[in-house]
Design a protein around this motif. Structure first.
Motif, PDB file in Angstrom:
ATOM      1  N   GLN A 111      73.841 -34.366 -23.834  1.00 31.69           N
ATOM      2  CA  GLN A 111      72.403 -34.107 -23.709  1.00 31.69           C
ATOM      3  C   GLN A 111      72.134 -32.617 -23.854  1.00 31.69           C
ATOM      4  O   GLN A 111      72.912 -31.782 -23.379  1.00 31.69           O
ATOM      5  CB  GLN A 111      71.889 -34.604 -22.358  1.00 31.69           C
ATOM      6  N   PHE A 112      70.996 -32.318 -24.506  1.00 37.66           N
ATOM      7  CA  PHE A 112      70.651 -30.930 -24.785  1.00 37.66           C
ATOM      8  C   PHE A 112      69.181 -30.680 -24.484  1.00 37.66           C
ATOM      9  O   PHE A 112      68.335 -31.578 -24.668  1.00 37.66           O
ATOM     10  CB  PHE A 112      70.920 -30.573 -26.254  1.00 37.66           C
ATOM     11  N   LEU A 113      68.890 -29.468 -24.055  1.00 38.72           N
ATOM     12  CA  LEU A 113      67.528 -28.950 -23.992  1.00 38.72           C
ATOM     13  C   LEU A 113      67.383 -27.944 -25.125  1.00 38.72           C
ATOM     14  O   LEU A 113      68.075 -26.917 -25.149  1.00 38.72           O
ATOM     15  CB  LEU A 113      67.249 -28.281 -22.648  1.00 38.72           C
ATOM     16  N   VAL A 114      66.527 -28.241 -26.086  1.00 34.03           N
ATOM     17  CA  VAL A 114      66.376 -27.404 -27.282  1.00 34.03           C
ATOM     18  C   VAL A 114      65.353 -26.315 -26.989  1.00 34.03           C
ATOM     19  O   VAL A 114      64.234 -26.600 -26.545  1.00 34.03           O
ATOM     20  CB  VAL A 114      65.932 -28.253 -28.488  1.00 34.03           C
ATOM     21  N   HIS A 115      65.729 -25.051 -27.237  1.00 35.25           N
ATOM     22  CA  HIS A 115      64.851 -23.936 -26.902  1.00 35.25           C
ATOM     23  C   HIS A 115      64.264 -23.245 -28.129  1.00 35.25           C
ATOM     24  O   HIS A 115      63.054 -23.161 -28.287  1.00 35.25           O
ATOM     25  CB  HIS A 115      65.600 -22.929 -26.026  1.00 35.25           C
ATOM     26  N   HIS A 116      65.105 -22.727 -29.014  1.00 38.76           N
ATOM     27  CA  HIS A 116      64.581 -21.996 -30.168  1.00 38.76           C
ATOM     28  C   HIS A 116      65.651 -21.952 -31.259  1.00 38.76           C
ATOM     29  O   HIS A 116      66.815 -22.308 -31.042  1.00 38.76           O
ATOM     30  CB  HIS A 116      64.176 -20.569 -29.774  1.00 38.76           C
ATOM     31  N   SER A 117      65.255 -21.494 -32.446  1.00 36.98           N
ATOM     32  CA  SER A 117      66.199 -21.344 -33.556  1.00 36.98           C
ATOM     33  C   SER A 117      66.538 -19.876 -33.743  1.00 36.98           C
ATOM     34  O   SER A 117      65.736 -18.986 -33.415  1.00 36.98           O
ATOM     35  CB  SER A 117      65.598 -21.918 -34.845  1.00 36.98           C
ATOM     36  N   GLN A 118      67.726 -19.637 -34.279  1.00 36.10           N
ATOM     37  CA  GLN A 118      68.175 -18.271 -34.527  1.00 36.10           C
ATOM     38  C   GLN A 118      69.285 -18.313 -35.577  1.00 36.10           C
ATOM     39  O   GLN A 118      69.652 -19.385 -36.064  1.00 36.10           O
ATOM     40  CB  GLN A 118      68.709 -17.634 -33.231  1.00 36.10           C
ATOM     41  N   ALA A 119      69.793 -17.167 -35.934  1.00 34.67           N
ATOM     42  CA  ALA A 119      70.919 -17.070 -36.864  1.00 34.67           C
ATOM     43  C   ALA A 119      72.139 -16.562 -36.119  1.00 34.67           C
ATOM     44  O   ALA A 119      72.030 -15.776 -35.166  1.00 34.67           O
ATOM     45  CB  ALA A 119      70.578 -16.152 -38.029  1.00 34.67           C
ATOM     46  N   THR A 120      73.318 -17.011 -36.533  1.00 39.89           N
ATOM     47  CA  THR A 120      74.566 -16.547 -35.931  1.00 39.89           C
ATOM     48  C   THR A 120      75.616 -16.399 -37.018  1.00 39.89           C
ATOM     49  O   THR A 120      75.467 -16.938 -38.131  1.00 39.89           O
ATOM     50  CB  THR A 120      75.051 -17.526 -34.837  1.00 39.89           C
ATOM     51  N   GLN A 121      76.698 -15.678 -36.729  1.00 39.97           N
ATOM     52  CA  GLN A 121      77.767 -15.429 -37.688  1.00 39.97           C
ATOM     53  C   GLN A 121      78.927 -16.388 -37.441  1.00 39.97           C
ATOM     54  O   GLN A 121      79.334 -16.619 -36.295  1.00 39.97           O
ATOM     55  CB  GLN A 121      78.269 -13.989 -37.556  1.00 39.97           C
TER      56      GLN A 121
ATOM     57  N   LEU B 226      75.216 -30.503 -18.225  1.00 39.17           N
ATOM     58  CA  LEU B 226      76.434 -31.010 -17.599  1.00 39.17           C
ATOM     59  C   LEU B 226      76.067 -31.727 -16.300  1.00 39.17           C
ATOM     60  O   LEU B 226      74.889 -31.866 -15.950  1.00 39.17           O
ATOM     61  CB  LEU B 226      77.400 -29.853 -17.338  1.00 39.17           C
ATOM     62  N   LYS B 227      77.060 -32.170 -15.543  1.00 41.37           N
ATOM     63  CA  LYS B 227      76.777 -32.934 -14.327  1.00 41.37           C
ATOM     64  C   LYS B 227      76.032 -32.101 -13.293  1.00 41.37           C
ATOM     65  O   LYS B 227      75.093 -32.564 -12.647  1.00 41.37           O
ATOM     66  CB  LYS B 227      78.085 -33.459 -13.733  1.00 41.37           C
ATOM     67  N   THR B 228      76.465 -30.874 -13.116  1.00 42.41           N
ATOM     68  CA  THR B 228      75.848 -30.041 -12.070  1.00 42.41           C
ATOM     69  C   THR B 228      75.287 -28.733 -12.589  1.00 42.41           C
ATOM     70  O   THR B 228      74.769 -27.922 -11.813  1.00 42.41           O
ATOM     71  CB  THR B 228      76.891 -29.729 -10.975  1.00 42.41           C
ATOM     72  N   SER B 229      75.412 -28.491 -13.872  1.00 43.57           N
ATOM     73  CA  SER B 229      74.941 -27.212 -14.409  1.00 43.57           C
ATOM     74  C   SER B 229      74.611 -27.354 -15.894  1.00 43.57           C
ATOM     75  O   SER B 229      74.694 -28.444 -16.460  1.00 43.57           O
ATOM     76  CB  SER B 229      76.017 -26.134 -14.210  1.00 43.57           C
ATOM     77  N   HIS B 230      74.234 -26.228 -16.514  1.00 41.18           N
ATOM     78  CA  HIS B 230      73.957 -26.151 -17.949  1.00 41.18           C
ATOM     79  C   HIS B 230      74.894 -25.125 -18.572  1.00 41.18           C
ATOM     80  O   HIS B 230      75.328 -24.170 -17.905  1.00 41.18           O
ATOM     81  CB  HIS B 230      72.502 -25.722 -18.212  1.00 41.18           C
ATOM     82  N   GLU B 231      75.187 -25.318 -19.869  1.00 42.25           N
ATOM     83  CA  GLU B 231      75.925 -24.284 -20.592  1.00 42.25           C
ATOM     84  C   GLU B 231      75.267 -24.090 -21.960  1.00 42.25           C
ATOM     85  O   GLU B 231      74.686 -25.018 -22.530  1.00 42.25           O
ATOM     86  CB  GLU B 231      77.396 -24.657 -20.762  1.00 42.25           C
ATOM     87  N   ALA B 232      75.344 -22.852 -22.473  1.00 42.92           N
ATOM     88  CA  ALA B 232      74.739 -22.534 -23.762  1.00 42.92           C
ATOM     89  C   ALA B 232      75.480 -23.249 -24.882  1.00 42.92           C
ATOM     90  O   ALA B 232      76.704 -23.413 -24.839  1.00 42.92           O
ATOM     91  CB  ALA B 232      74.747 -21.026 -23.986  1.00 42.92           C
ATOM     92  N   ALA B 233      74.713 -23.706 -25.886  1.00 39.83           N
ATOM     93  CA  ALA B 233      75.299 -24.387 -27.041  1.00 39.83           C
ATOM     94  C   ALA B 233      74.481 -24.037 -28.276  1.00 39.83           C
ATOM     95  O   ALA B 233      73.263 -23.874 -28.213  1.00 39.83           O
ATOM     96  CB  ALA B 233      75.321 -25.903 -26.834  1.00 39.83           C
ATOM     97  N   LEU B 234      75.182 -23.911 -29.402  1.00 40.90           N
ATOM     98  CA  LEU B 234      74.534 -23.635 -30.682  1.00 40.90           C
ATOM     99  C   LEU B 234      74.784 -24.815 -31.613  1.00 40.90           C
ATOM    100  O   LEU B 234      75.933 -25.166 -31.887  1.00 40.90           O
ATOM    101  CB  LEU B 234      75.077 -22.342 -31.306  1.00 40.90           C
ATOM    102  N   LEU B 235      73.692 -25.417 -32.106  1.00 42.70           N
ATOM    103  CA  LEU B 235      73.797 -26.549 -33.025  1.00 42.70           C
ATOM    104  C   LEU B 235      73.373 -26.107 -34.416  1.00 42.70           C
ATOM    105  O   LEU B 235      72.235 -25.627 -34.592  1.00 42.70           O
ATOM    106  CB  LEU B 235      72.895 -27.707 -32.565  1.00 42.70           C
ATOM    107  N   PRO B 236      74.236 -26.209 -35.418  1.00 44.26           N
ATOM    108  CA  PRO B 236      73.844 -25.801 -36.777  1.00 44.26           C
ATOM    109  C   PRO B 236      72.743 -26.710 -37.310  1.00 44.26           C
ATOM    110  O   PRO B 236      72.764 -27.933 -37.101  1.00 44.26           O
ATOM    111  CB  PRO B 236      75.134 -25.969 -37.581  1.00 44.26           C
ATOM    112  N   LEU B 237      71.768 -26.132 -38.000  1.00 45.70           N
ATOM    113  CA  LEU B 237      70.643 -26.911 -38.510  1.00 45.70           C
ATOM    114  C   LEU B 237      71.068 -27.937 -39.554  1.00 45.70           C
ATOM    115  O   LEU B 237      70.397 -28.950 -39.747  1.00 45.70           O
ATOM    116  CB  LEU B 237      69.581 -25.975 -39.117  1.00 45.70           C
TER     117      LEU B 237
END
Length: 607
Positions: free
Chosen positions: A388-398, A417-428
């Protein structure tokens, strides 16, 4: 002054119809009966007819280029039901005034009838400057404060800006390139300027056509279409419309200004009503031919009924479709005055790119993955079913691609996650699949949904509209609100009860009325009733094609860091190699896949 019928038609300004003509002399000078399209009429010297319209009877086609190995065919008639698709070649001959454009081109209520032009120099209209070469659209012709003006529109920063130009506006106006694909019937009705030919390019041809193919084998080239016109006219005291070829050897004289038109019955179609100016309403009319399947109460539009047509105007509707997977799906046009209430339903997103489009500033987009995705780059995490994800904004990465750093467009998300969140980058470009998680239990009216959220949007009717006797939206399992469209309507009422008025869709209703009176005393207060329309698959397709395709062209696809190469033809002998991005597998758009639309747009941008 007497003119031949052909000369008169050539000089005829369609905006001035109807016109009354007197037969001066010709092949009917002794009086004759002629069978014209099944209607028998007599044209003799001194006879008076009223021209109500000028229509294209048939199309003569001529192949432009020589086909190697084929003898150049002679011009031939192209049937109106020819199942080919065409792209229009922009006319390079300029129009020198706005009046010349309005004389030659029919400006109608739908986007098919809204031609686009550009000007060779800047034009100033009020506080708005239309820049040199900037595309603007012609929407309608209206008389305002005694002056005939063309209502125009230009798109600036994705918003429509309206302005007007007088018919006397001079300059060099050129037709814009048109990327749309049309049937022959659509070209005939909307895209052939009067007294001009039209060059088109054949793009597709159905092999299911049971008649002889008029083109050489594998021909997909350019044609010149030459229209052959016919005059629509009425005789005195007759309701039937007769059709006359302009090529008849008859001389005529225009006596419109001196002849009493009361000798003719005033028959008006829905198209005629829509082309009347706003100041000509209200009118009282008797229904001659009514529509089939009329949804109005008490059969207001049944033949013989006297009605009041109060005005014409543009009104908004929400185009919606059932969300069920079975076909054919039902499609609806919902007025914004609909009083039922809706609850949100989950949306499905075939790619991460669709998540970017659906992002909202009001709340984070919460989705769950239903398809695994294994990324080829160590810098980007993979996705498992159920993540599961919370989508925030788009950006560019290397990322590293073949030991080289490459920029990739990604979505910045929070993985739940079960008790917390972690940052994730999903390619468009990610070819995954996601389903929305809905936390909002509120009930909304349709006007609230359109204001607060971006369409398309999935909903279900939770409270039906109690003001409607049969609310068939409430019986659907779910609806996808696709887009807001603007359409043309007439406001009509029963002559015996003018305070209850109904919006009548002009484009989807066939109506013929006889004018009874052009004066009616308007009452003070009144109630406007609207209808939920169920439209056919064909009507739905046409709306998506001409509304959505114009207002919301598909954006360019996100680039995959791994690039393929394609070889493209060049005007020179040297080939041209360009990088082509890989395309995500995304939903179809107006019968054409997004992948195909993106590919067309990408290749077009290279030339």
């Amino acid at each position: 002054m007497a003119l031949s019928l052909e000369e008169y038609v050539h000089s005829l300004d369609l905006r001035t119809l109807p016109r009354v003509l007197e037969i001066q002399s010709g092949i009917y000078s002794e009086g004759s009966v002629d069978e014209m399209s099944g209607n028998e009429c007599c044209l003799s010297t001194g006879e008076v007819i009223k021209i109500t319209g000028l229509k294209i009877k048939k199309i003569i086609a001529e192949i432009c280029e020589h086909i190697e190995g084929h003898k150049s065919p002679q011009p031939f008639e192209l049937p109106m039901n020819f199942p080919g698709l065409f792209k229009i070649v922009a006319d390079k001959t300029p129009y020198l005034t706005m009046e010349e454009i309005t004389r030659a081109i029919h400006i109608g209520p739908s986007r098919l009838g809204h031609p686009c032009f550009y000007h060779q120099k800047d034009i100033k209209s009020g506080d708005l400057i239309i820049k040199q070469g900037e595309q603007f659209m012609l929407n309608s012709v209206e008389e305002i404060h005694g002056e005939m003006l063309v209502n125009c529109g230009v798109v600036r920063h994705r918003r429509d800006r309206s302005f007007t130009l007088p018919l006397s506006q001079e300059g060099e106006f050129y037709e814009c390139e048109d990327e749309s694909i049309y049937t022959l019937q659509e070209i005939v009705e909307w895209k052939i300027p009067k007294n001009r030919t039209r060059t088109v390019k054949l793009t597709d041809f159905s092999n299911k056509w049971d008649s002889t193919n008029p083109f050489p084998k594998d021909f997909y080239g350019s044609l010149i279409l030459k229209p052959v016109y016919e005059i629509q006219a009425v005789m005195k005291f007759q309701k039937d419309i007769v059709r006359i070829l302009p090529s008849l050897d008859v001389e005529v004289k225009d006596i419109t200004d001196t002849y009493d038109a009361k000798w003719f019955l005033e028959l008006l179609s829905t198209k005629d009503l829509l082309e009347m100016t706003s100041k000509e309403f209200p009118i009282v009319a008797e229904v001659v031919e009514g529509p089939l399947g009329n949804q109005l109460p008490r059969s207001i539009l049944q033949p013989g009924k006297t009605i009041v047509i109060h005005k014409k105007y543009q009104a908004s509707r929400i185009l919606a479709s059932e969300t069920r997977s079975s076909f054919p799906k039902r499609h609806f046009l919902i007025p914004t005055s609909y009083q039922g209430k809706f609850k949100r339903q989950p949306r499905e997103f075939p790619t991460a790119y669709d998540l970017e489009i659906a992002m909202s500033a009001t709340e984070p987009l919460h989705v769950v993955a239903t398809k695994a995705f294994h990324t080829p780059h160590d810098q980007l995490p993979g996705v498992s079913v159920g993540d599961q994800f919370l989508v925030h904004h788009s950006q560019a990465t290397q990322v590293l691609c073949e030991e080289l750093k490459t920029a990739v467009d990604v979505l910045a998300c929070k993985k739940i996650l079960k008790t917390s969140h972690e940052a994730a980058l999903l390619p468009l470009y990610m070819e995954g699949h996601f389903v929305e998680v809905i936390h909002d239990k509120k009930q909304y009216q349709i006007s609230e949904l359109c204001t607060r959220f971006c369409l398309p949007f999935n909903v279900k009717v939770s409270v039906r509209d109690l003001s409607i006797q049969e609310d068939f939206l409430a019986a659907t399992l779910g609806l996808r609100l696709e887009e807001e469209i603007t359409d043309s309507y007439l406001l009509v009422s029963d002559f015996a009860n003018p305070r209850e008025r109904w919006e009548i869709p002009v484009g989807r209703l066939s109506l013929t009325v006889q004018l009874v009176s052009n004066s009616f005393w308007e009452t003070g207060s009144f109630a406007v009733r609207t209808l939920i329309e169920e439209i056919t698959e064909e009507q739905y397709y046409m709306m998506r094609r001409y509304e959505s395709a114009f207002l919301h062209p598909p954006p360019r696809p996100p680039k995959h860091p791994t690039m393929g190469e394609i070889k493209l033809p060049s005007l020179s002998s040297v080939g041209k190699t360009v990088a082509l991005p890989k395309f995500p597998k995304v939903r179809s758009f107006c019968g054409i896949s997004s992948k195909e639309l993106y590919l067309r747009q990408f290749i077009s941008s290279l030339f």
